[in-house]
Design an enzyme around this catalytic site. Structure first.
Site, PDB file in Angstrom:
ATOM      1  N   LYS A 232       3.636  11.329 -11.121  1.00  0.00           N
ATOM      2  CA  LYS A 232       2.747  10.543 -11.986  1.00  0.00           C
ATOM      3  C   LYS A 232       3.401   9.189 -12.216  1.00  0.00           C
ATOM      4  CE  LYS A 232       0.157  13.921 -14.670  1.00  0.00           C
ATOM      5  NZ  LYS A 232      -0.103  14.453 -16.013  1.00  0.00           N
TER       6      LYS A 232
ATOM      7  N   ASN B  86       0.515  18.919 -20.626  1.00  0.00           N
ATOM      8  CA  ASN B  86       0.022  17.954 -21.618  1.00  0.00           C
ATOM      9  C   ASN B  86      -0.008  18.546 -23.031  1.00  0.00           C
ATOM     10  OD1 ASN B  86      -0.409  15.900 -19.747  1.00  0.00           O
ATOM     11  ND2 ASN B  86      -2.364  16.813 -19.128  1.00  0.00           N
TER      12      ASN B  86
ATOM     13  N   ARG C 110       0.814  -1.238   0.000  1.00  0.00           N
ATOM     14  CA  ARG C 110       0.000   0.000   0.000  1.00  0.00           C
ATOM     15  C   ARG C 110       0.837   1.272   0.000  1.00  0.00           C
ATOM     16  NH1 ARG C 110      -3.585  -2.825   3.636  1.00  0.00           N
ATOM     17  NH2 ARG C 110      -5.183  -3.790   2.352  1.00  0.00           N
TER      18      ARG C 110
ATOM     19  N   HIS D  71      -0.286  10.646 -27.384  1.00  0.00           N
ATOM     20  CA  HIS D  71      -0.721   9.376 -26.788  1.00  0.00           C
ATOM     21  C   HIS D  71      -1.472   8.532 -27.818  1.00  0.00           C
ATOM     22  CE1 HIS D  71      -0.398  10.916 -22.367  1.00  0.00           C
ATOM     23  NE2 HIS D  71       0.766  10.737 -22.946  1.00  0.00           N
TER      24      HIS D  71
ATOM     25  N   LYS E 247       8.920  22.682 -13.839  1.00  0.00           N
ATOM     26  CA  LYS E 247       8.101  21.526 -13.451  1.00  0.00           C
ATOM     27  C   LYS E 247       7.802  21.579 -11.949  1.00  0.00           C
ATOM     28  CE  LYS E 247       6.238  17.385 -13.962  1.00  0.00           C
ATOM     29  NZ  LYS E 247       6.187  16.187 -14.744  1.00  0.00           N
TER      30      LYS E 247
ATOM     31  N   GLU F 150      -3.281  17.878 -10.972  1.00  0.00           N
ATOM     32  CA  GLU F 150      -3.717  18.263 -12.315  1.00  0.00           C
ATOM     33  C   GLU F 150      -5.191  18.711 -12.356  1.00  0.00           C
ATOM     34  OE1 GLU F 150      -1.802  16.219 -15.740  1.00  0.00           O
ATOM     35  OE2 GLU F 150      -3.860  15.908 -16.380  1.00  0.00           O
TER      36      GLU F 150
ATOM     37  N   GLU G 286      10.408  17.423 -25.360  1.00  0.00           N
ATOM     38  CA  GLU G 286       9.790  17.799 -24.074  1.00  0.00           C
ATOM     39  C   GLU G 286      10.386  19.122 -23.580  1.00  0.00           C
ATOM     40  OE1 GLU G 286       7.247  16.636 -22.445  1.00  0.00           O
ATOM     41  OE2 GLU G 286       7.021  14.503 -22.839  1.00  0.00           O
TER      42      GLU G 286
ATOM     43  N   ARG H 269      -1.504  22.265 -14.046  1.00  0.00           N
ATOM     44  CA  ARG H 269      -0.604  21.175 -14.490  1.00  0.00           C
ATOM     45  C   ARG H 269      -0.983  20.649 -15.874  1.00  0.00           C
ATOM     46  NH1 ARG H 269       1.826  16.171 -10.862  1.00  0.00           N
ATOM     47  NH2 ARG H 269       2.976  15.218 -12.564  1.00  0.00           N
TER      48      ARG H 269
ATOM     49  N   HIS I 160       0.242  16.303 -26.024  1.00  0.00           N
ATOM     50  CA  HIS I 160       0.110  14.919 -25.570  1.00  0.00           C
ATOM     51  C   HIS I 160      -1.171  14.225 -26.018  1.00  0.00           C
ATOM     52  CE1 HIS I 160       3.670  15.895 -23.377  1.00  0.00           C
ATOM     53  NE2 HIS I 160       3.716  14.713 -22.779  1.00  0.00           N
TER      54      HIS I 160
ATOM     55  N   HIS J 254       8.559   8.406 -26.780  1.00  0.00           N
ATOM     56  CA  HIS J 254       7.517   9.312 -26.285  1.00  0.00           C
ATOM     57  C   HIS J 254       7.733  10.759 -26.760  1.00  0.00           C
ATOM     58  CE1 HIS J 254       4.529  11.142 -23.785  1.00  0.00           C
ATOM     59  NE2 HIS J 254       5.452  11.875 -23.165  1.00  0.00           N
TER      60      HIS J 254
HETATM   61  N1  GLY Z   1       4.371  14.770 -17.755  1.00  0.00           N
HETATM   62  C1  GLY Z   1       3.274  15.603 -17.437  1.00  0.00           C
HETATM   63  C2  GLY Z   1       3.061  15.779 -15.976  1.00  0.00           C
HETATM   64  O1  GLY Z   1       3.876  15.366 -15.189  1.00  0.00           O
HETATM   65  O2  GLY Z   1       2.070  16.331 -15.580  1.00  0.00           O
END
Ligand code: GLY
Length: 370
Positions: free
Chosen positions: A145, A247, A123, A254, A229, A239, A187, A243, A250, A267
């Site tokens: 994430k 994206n 957990r 994706h 970041k 998010e 990125e 945040r 993205h 990626h």
């Molecule tokens: N890679 C996008 C984020 O960490 O929100």
């Protein structure tokens, strides 16, 4: 390069992103700074990364006798629940307990998988990231994430689980295959477009130095991206708003990755194409001036040539976009640009414009302005 200690303020408590050339050699000292000592260390990595950096990491950890290495394949195609189960079972068989710490040394896949194992084993146990790719150093290792892919979509199973420490050593990029390195530049460019004019201009002027991996230019840019970041995650860990700007590019990325079964694109490369799509959509929606869009596309182009687009039907591609985590009520969501440093979320983009933007990627053509 002077050491930078950048703090991320997370709900589970603040943690440090330590950025310094040669930081790997101090991994043990940095881990000693954790609030509670680890009962055991489990070093999760890939065979390739381990071949290059395993010895140095073990030495940096001062040969911690209680460290056990677990290696797994870090191909995006292997980022799935089966890999998570295998690692969790190895942890259980090796006696990992709640005070154990996972040290994840690798790129985005290693970090995402190790982070998810840490989030769910017993957990939740602690994880320390030692990112070894540019994508991971500037983005994926920071912010908690974690997760794995399903055939239906990228990162569809996962959890937020903040690391206890992130060790960013730009020297580790030395052994990165050139394609992997270039993939990370997309990125970095993302931060330029969503960031501010100063960072964007730095990238415009310095892209050649970055492509050539000049240490000074690279380290400066890594620091700037980590700061960005950390600021964004500290403000919006889950998010709920800000945040989402990370994206940018993205939604398409994706879909490109999932429709090609995570095999054709790295990626960052998919993000490169995704940003071009988002820029063209922004022009078509009259959100951004064509001149500004041209500058952004030129910067993406300066990072190198992107892999060819796949022959995927429009319907299948749009369906993949609807399965994206960002979609809500079956509506595809995009992060669009209104100019450098200004983004806008949009779930009202007409599908014919999306389809036009996608075919314009293939033909190099433009999307008509509405
Ligand atoms: N890679 C996008 C984020 O960490 O929100």
């Amino acid at each position: 390069m002077a050491a930078q200690r950048i703090t991320v303020n997370a709900s589970s408590g603040p943690y440090t992103v330590h950025v310094e050339r040669g930081a790997l050699g101090q991994a043990g000292v940095l881990l000693d700074g954790l609030q509670e000592p680890a009962s055991r260390l489990f070093l999760l990595s890939s065979p390739r990364v381990w071949r290059h950096w395993g010895k140095a990491l073990a030495a940096g950890l001062k040969g911690a006798a209680q460290a056990r290495a677990i290696l797994f394949n870090d191909a995006e195609a292997g980022k799935n629940l089966r890999t998570v189960e295998q690692i969790a079972r190895t942890l259980a068989q090796s006696g990992a307990d709640r005070k154990s710490v996972i040290v994840a040394a690798g790129g985005g896949v290693v970090g995402d998988v190790a982070g998810f194992v840490a989030a769910s084993y017993a957990r939740g146990i602690r994880v320390v990231h030692v990112p070894t790719t540019l994508v991971a150093q500037v983005d994926s290792a920071i912010g908690g994430k974690t997760g794995v892919n399903l055939p239906e979509g990228k990162n569809l199973v996962g959890a937020f689980h903040q690391p206890s420490l992130v060790i960013v050593d730009p020297q580790l990029l030395r052994t990165l295959p050139p394609r992997e390195f270039r993939s990370g530049l997309y990125e970095v460019i993302k931060y330029g477009i969503i960031g501010d004019e100063k960072l964007f201009a730095t990238l415009e002027q310095g892209m050649v130095s970055l492509v050539n991996q000049e240490a000074g230019a690279l380290e400066h840019v890594i620091q700037r991206c980590v700061e960005a970041k950390a600021r964004i995650v500290s403000e919006d860990e889950r998010e709920a708003g800000l945040r989402m700007i990370l994206n940018f590019g993205h939604t398409t990325a994706h879909a490109l990755e999932s429709t090609t079964r995570y095999r054709r694109f790295l990626h960052g490369e998919a993000v490169g194409w995704g940003m071009i799509a988002a820029i063209r959509l922004s022009v078509a929606m009259k959100l951004v001036e064509p001149e500004a869009a041209k500058r952004m596309e030129a910067l993406i182009g300066a990072a190198g040539k992107l892999p060819r687009l796949p022959a995927v039907s429009r319907a299948r591609f749009l369906e993949a976009m609807r399965t994206d985590k960002k979609a809500e009520h079956g509506r595809i969501r995009f992060v669009l640009t209104e100019g450098v440093g200004r983004t806008r979320m949009a779930s009202d983009v007409p599908e014919d414009l999306v389809a036009q933007a996608l075919s314009s990627l293939r033909t190099g053509g433009r999307v008509n302005r509405r």
